[in-house]
Structures are given as structure tokens and as C-alpha cells.
Design a protein around this motif. Structure first.
Motif, short mmCIF file in Angstrom:
data_model
loop_
_atom_site.label_atom_id
_atom_site.label_comp_id
_atom_site.label_asym_id
_atom_site.label_seq_id
_atom_site.Cartn_x
_atom_site.Cartn_y
_atom_site.Cartn_z
N ARG A 27 0.84 -1.20 0.00
CA ARG A 27 0.00 0.00 0.00
C ARG A 27 0.87 1.25 0.00
O ARG A 27 0.58 2.24 -0.68
N LYS A 63 -6.29 3.72 5.20
CA LYS A 63 -6.78 2.46 4.62
C LYS A 63 -6.60 1.26 5.55
O LYS A 63 -7.40 0.33 5.55
N HIS A 92 -12.41 4.77 4.28
CA HIS A 92 -11.01 5.20 4.36
C HIS A 92 -10.77 6.56 3.72
O HIS A 92 -9.83 7.25 4.11
N HIS A 118 -11.93 10.30 -3.26
CA HIS A 118 -11.10 9.54 -4.20
C HIS A 118 -11.70 8.18 -4.57
O HIS A 118 -11.38 7.63 -5.61
N THR A 119 -12.58 7.63 -3.74
CA THR A 119 -13.15 6.31 -4.04
C THR A 119 -14.45 6.41 -4.83
O THR A 119 -14.67 5.64 -5.77
N ASP A 136 -5.31 7.50 -8.78
CA ASP A 136 -5.53 6.25 -8.05
C ASP A 136 -5.92 5.13 -9.02
O ASP A 136 -5.55 3.97 -8.84
N ARG A 142 -1.46 -0.32 -11.90
CA ARG A 142 -2.84 -0.77 -12.14
C ARG A 142 -2.87 -1.55 -13.43
O ARG A 142 -2.30 -1.13 -14.45
N PRO A 179 -22.96 -3.78 -3.18
CA PRO A 179 -23.81 -2.62 -2.87
C PRO A 179 -23.17 -1.35 -3.42
O PRO A 179 -21.96 -1.17 -3.35
N TYR A 181 -22.72 2.57 -3.15
CA TYR A 181 -22.87 3.70 -2.24
C TYR A 181 -23.61 4.83 -2.97
O TYR A 181 -23.30 5.13 -4.14
N THR A 184 -21.77 7.24 -5.22
CA THR A 184 -21.26 6.68 -6.49
C THR A 184 -22.30 6.86 -7.59
O THR A 184 -21.96 7.19 -8.73
P1 GDP Z 1 -7.75 1.79 -3.28
O1 GDP Z 1 -8.03 2.31 -1.89
O2 GDP Z 1 -6.50 2.35 -3.86
O3 GDP Z 1 -7.75 0.28 -3.32
O4 GDP Z 1 -8.94 2.26 -4.25
P2 GDP Z 1 -10.33 3.00 -3.96
O5 GDP Z 1 -10.27 3.77 -2.71
O6 GDP Z 1 -10.64 3.76 -5.22
O7 GDP Z 1 -11.40 1.84 -3.87
C1 GDP Z 1 -11.52 0.98 -2.78
C2 GDP Z 1 -12.57 -0.07 -3.06
O8 GDP Z 1 -13.87 0.50 -3.02
C3 GDP Z 1 -12.45 -0.72 -4.46
O9 GDP Z 1 -12.51 -2.12 -4.29
C4 GDP Z 1 -13.70 -0.23 -5.19
O10 GDP Z 1 -14.18 -1.14 -6.13
C5 GDP Z 1 -14.66 -0.05 -4.05
N1 GDP Z 1 -15.80 0.86 -4.31
C6 GDP Z 1 -15.83 2.01 -5.00
N2 GDP Z 1 -17.08 2.54 -5.04
C7 GDP Z 1 -17.86 1.69 -4.32
C8 GDP Z 1 -19.26 1.65 -4.00
O11 GDP Z 1 -20.06 2.51 -4.38
N3 GDP Z 1 -19.70 0.58 -3.27
C9 GDP Z 1 -18.86 -0.41 -2.84
N4 GDP Z 1 -19.38 -1.42 -2.14
N5 GDP Z 1 -17.54 -0.41 -3.12
C10 GDP Z 1 -17.05 0.62 -3.85
#
Ligand code: GDP
Ligand code: FE
Ligand code: FE
Ligand code: FE
Length: 196
Positions: A27, A63, A92, A118-119, A136, A142, A179, A181, A184
Motif C-alpha cells: 500500500r 486504509k 477510508h 477519491h473512491t 488512483d 494498475r 452494494p 454507495y 457513487t
Molecule cells: P484503493 O483504496 O487504492 O484500493 O482504491 P479506492 O479507494 O478507489 O477503492 C476501494 C474499493 O472500493 C475498491 O474495491 C472499489 O471497487 C470499491 N468501491 C468504489 N465505489 C464503491 C461503491 O459505491 N460501493 C462499494 N461497495 N464499493 C465501492
């Protein structure tokens, strides 16, 4: 890149040391690659390089914290109680931004929002937020079908990159019965229809 003290009361070396202590090696190396990718995109799109470095390094700061740390922080900061129905993947970033305030003295809202979003992305994202969201996704290690296309699109048009990632992430979640979020879905509605 040398830090000015405007955005974080630490040198880059001191920040790196903290990250090394709180993240597992895999990480830790990911965040270094996201930083470099974010700096490249910041040069390309005329965004502050120091902010790109800090946000890239800090995006996954929390994380590897245990769930109880996030739950306590959600309660302490009176964050949206619906967050308690989710898990580390969603926490996170959003809750991690609060830990960065508490523990690292970062108060710049643009950097904090880049970490928060970021997610999941967000309906409105500054250029810095878009850069961290994309960095990311496309950092050099990646490897997924479409990542080269994502890199190419992001180099041509940052917003189109955001739309591409958002569409593909939502499709992945649905295909795998995960699920989704609500944020998203909001991001999808705001960014994908606009660019397709
Ligand atoms: P990382 O922290 O570098 O691994 O990447 P991210 O923070 O972008 O994503 C973390 C995880 O969250 C990944 O497995 C994504 O597929 C997941 N993720 C992103 N959006 C959603 C969502 O709306 N719902 C769920 N359940 N997971 C999500
Ligand atoms: Fe992350
Ligand atoms: Fe991501
Ligand atoms: Fe990450």
C-alpha cells in the motif's frame, strides 16, 4: 518537490515516514505511485504540484486502520450516520480525511476533498479532486482491461477520464452484486450522461 508549510506542517520526508509506519509495504508503494501520477497530471492540467503531492500521498492514509477507529471517528465528528452501514472501502477516504486533520494537521479543504472523494467521486470535483481520483485509477501498477484507454482519455481530457472511471466502476459493482454507495450513483448521474 519541497513543501512550503502552507498545506501541511511536515516536510515531505516526515510525511513519507508516517505513511511508511501506518501502511503495509504494498500500500505504501501504491501511494508513492499515485503521488507521482498526480504530479504528472497536475503539470498537464496546471494544478498546484505541492497539493497534488500531498493529496496523492495521503489519499489512502487511513486504509489500514481497524473498523473501530472509523466508527469512533464517525460518531465523534457527527458524520452522516448512514456511513455506519458501510465499511472500509467507503470509510477510508471520507473518514480518513478527518484523521488527516486530527493527526497530520492538514486543513486545506481542496486536499481534504480530494481524499474524501477519491473512491466514489462526487457531483462537483475540483481539478485536484479529479486528478487524485484518476491517479488512483491509472497509476503505473494498475492492470485491468481498459486501463490503457483510461490513461489515454485522462491525458486528453481530465473530465472525460472521470466519466470513464465512474462508468466502469459502477458497471463492475453491478456485475459483482456489490452494494453501490449512493454517492457513487450521484457521481455517475453528474459525470457520465454529460460526456457520453
Ligand atoms: P484503493 O483504496 O487504492 O484500493 O482504491 P479506492 O479507494 O478507489 O477503492 C476501494 C474499493 O472500493 C475498491 O474495491 C472499489 O471497487 C470499491 N468501491 C468504489 N465505489 C464503491 C461503491 O459505491 N460501493 C462499494 N461497495 N464499493 C465501492
Ligand atoms: Fe483508496
Ligand atoms: Fe480509486
Ligand atoms: Fe489508492
Amino acid at each position: 518537490i519541497e513543501y512550503s508549510n502552507h498545506y501541511i506542517p511536515l516536510t515531505r520526508d516526515a510525511l513519507i515516514e508516517r505513511l511508511q509506519n501506518s501502511l503495509r509495504p504494498k500500500r505504501f508503494h501504491h501511494v508513492l505511485r499515485v503521488e507521482q501520477t498526480a504530479i504528472k497530471l497536475a503539470k498537464r492540467y496546471h494544478v498546484d504540484l505541492e497539493k497534488a503531492s500531498i493529496a496523492g500521498l495521503c489519499h489512502d492514509y487511513a486504509k489500514q486502520r481497524p473498523d473501530d477507529v472509523f466508527i469512533a471517528e464517525i460518531k465523534k465528528k457527527h458524520l452522516d450516520p448512514d456511513l455506519l452501514n458501510w465499511g472500509n472501502a467507503i470509510w477510508h477516504g471520507v473518514v480518513g480525511a478527518e484523521l488527516l486533520k486530527d493527526e497530520c494537521g492538514i486543513w486545506d479543504e481542496d486536499i481534504l476533498n480530494a481524499v474524501r472523494h477519491h473512491t466514489t467521486g462526487a457531483v462537483v470535483m475540483s481539478p485536484l479532486e479529479q486528478i487524485v481520483y484518476m491517479a488512483d485509477y491509472i497509476e503505473p501498477a494498475r492492470d485491468f482491461p481498459g486501463v490503457d484507454r483510461a490513461r489515454q482519455i485522462t491525458d486528453e481530457d481530465l473530465g472525460a477520464g472521470v466519466a470513464y472511471q465512474t462508468k466502469h466502476t459502477l458497471a463492475y459493482l453491478i456485475k459483482n452484486n456489490k452494494p453501490v454507495y449512493p454517492k457513487t450513483i450521484e457521481t455517475y448521474n453528474a459525470w457520465v450522461a454529460k460526456y457520453e
